[in-house]
Scaffold this active site. Structure first.
Site, PDB file in Angstrom:
ATOM      1  N   GLY A 245      -1.851   3.900  -4.588  1.00  0.00           N
ATOM      2  CA  GLY A 245      -1.765   2.574  -5.181  1.00  0.00           C
ATOM      3  C   GLY A 245      -0.777   2.460  -6.318  1.00  0.00           C
TER       4      GLY A 245
ATOM      5  N   VAL B 211       0.841  -1.199   0.000  1.00  0.00           N
ATOM      6  CA  VAL B 211       0.000   0.000   0.000  1.00  0.00           C
ATOM      7  C   VAL B 211       0.877   1.249   0.000  1.00  0.00           C
ATOM      8  CG1 VAL B 211      -0.246   0.073   2.538  1.00  0.00           C
ATOM      9  CG2 VAL B 211      -2.002   1.119   1.092  1.00  0.00           C
ATOM     10  N   CYS B 212       0.421   2.266  -0.715  1.00  0.00           N
ATOM     11  CA  CYS B 212       1.011   3.600  -0.677  1.00  0.00           C
ATOM     12  C   CYS B 212      -0.163   4.577  -0.579  1.00  0.00           C
ATOM     13  CB  CYS B 212       1.890   3.859  -1.906  1.00  0.00           C
ATOM     14  SG  CYS B 212       1.008   3.896  -3.481  1.00  0.00           S
ATOM     15  N   ARG B 213       0.002   5.809  -0.970  1.00  0.00           N
ATOM     16  CA  ARG B 213      -1.104   6.758  -0.857  1.00  0.00           C
ATOM     17  C   ARG B 213      -2.211   6.459  -1.864  1.00  0.00           C
ATOM     18  NH1 ARG B 213      -0.107  13.016  -1.801  1.00  0.00           N
ATOM     19  NH2 ARG B 213       0.544  12.069  -3.739  1.00  0.00           N
TER      20      ARG B 213
ATOM     21  N   MET C 255      -3.914   4.088   0.453  1.00  0.00           N
ATOM     22  CA  MET C 255      -4.441   4.547   1.744  1.00  0.00           C
ATOM     23  C   MET C 255      -5.628   5.474   1.575  1.00  0.00           C
ATOM     24  SD  MET C 255      -3.141   3.068   4.345  1.00  0.00           S
ATOM     25  CE  MET C 255      -3.834   4.148   5.596  1.00  0.00           C
TER      26      MET C 255
END
Length: 118
Positions: A73, A69-71, A97
């Site tokens: 995707g 996961v990142c901010r 996120m």
């Protein structure tokens, strides 16, 4: 989404609700690859943090699927692909996120206080 994670690298995305179910059931771990300031602002309570620039596939725990996961995707999709190329089972959390928070799932700081997605 169905209750099974995707089976092939060509379909290696999970939505926030499925990711939360998989992590809660112990069927996957959640790997946050955002930068330290993004992590500090807020993260999923069950996530472990390894910034993208520090990630080495050979140091990731084998045997259990990883959801990256990142901010949004995008970065985490690249990480999931790297992990799969290294022979690990990895899925990307679609929408990152932002999608996690929009689904009403918890976002916390290291102190356990409510966090934000930065």
């Amino acid at each position: 989404m169905n209750s099974r994670p995707p089976a092939t690298p060509d379909d290696a995305e999970v939505d926030a609700a499925e990711a939360a179910r998989m992590v809660s059931a112990g069927r996957a771990s959640l790997l946050d690859v955002r930068e330290p300031d993004e992590w500090t602002a807020g993260h999923a309570p069950q996530a472990r943090h390894v910034p993208l620039g520090s990630l080495r596939p050979d140091t990731q725990p084998p045997g259990q699927p990883t959801i990256t996961v990142c901010r949004s995707g995008r970065r985490s999709a690249a990480v999931a692909a790297r992990l799969r190329a290294a022979g690990l089972t990895a899925y990307n959390l679609t929408g990152g996120m932002r999608a996690w928070a929009a689904a009403g799932l918890p976002v916390v700081t290291d102190a356990g206080e409510p966090g934000t997605v930065a």
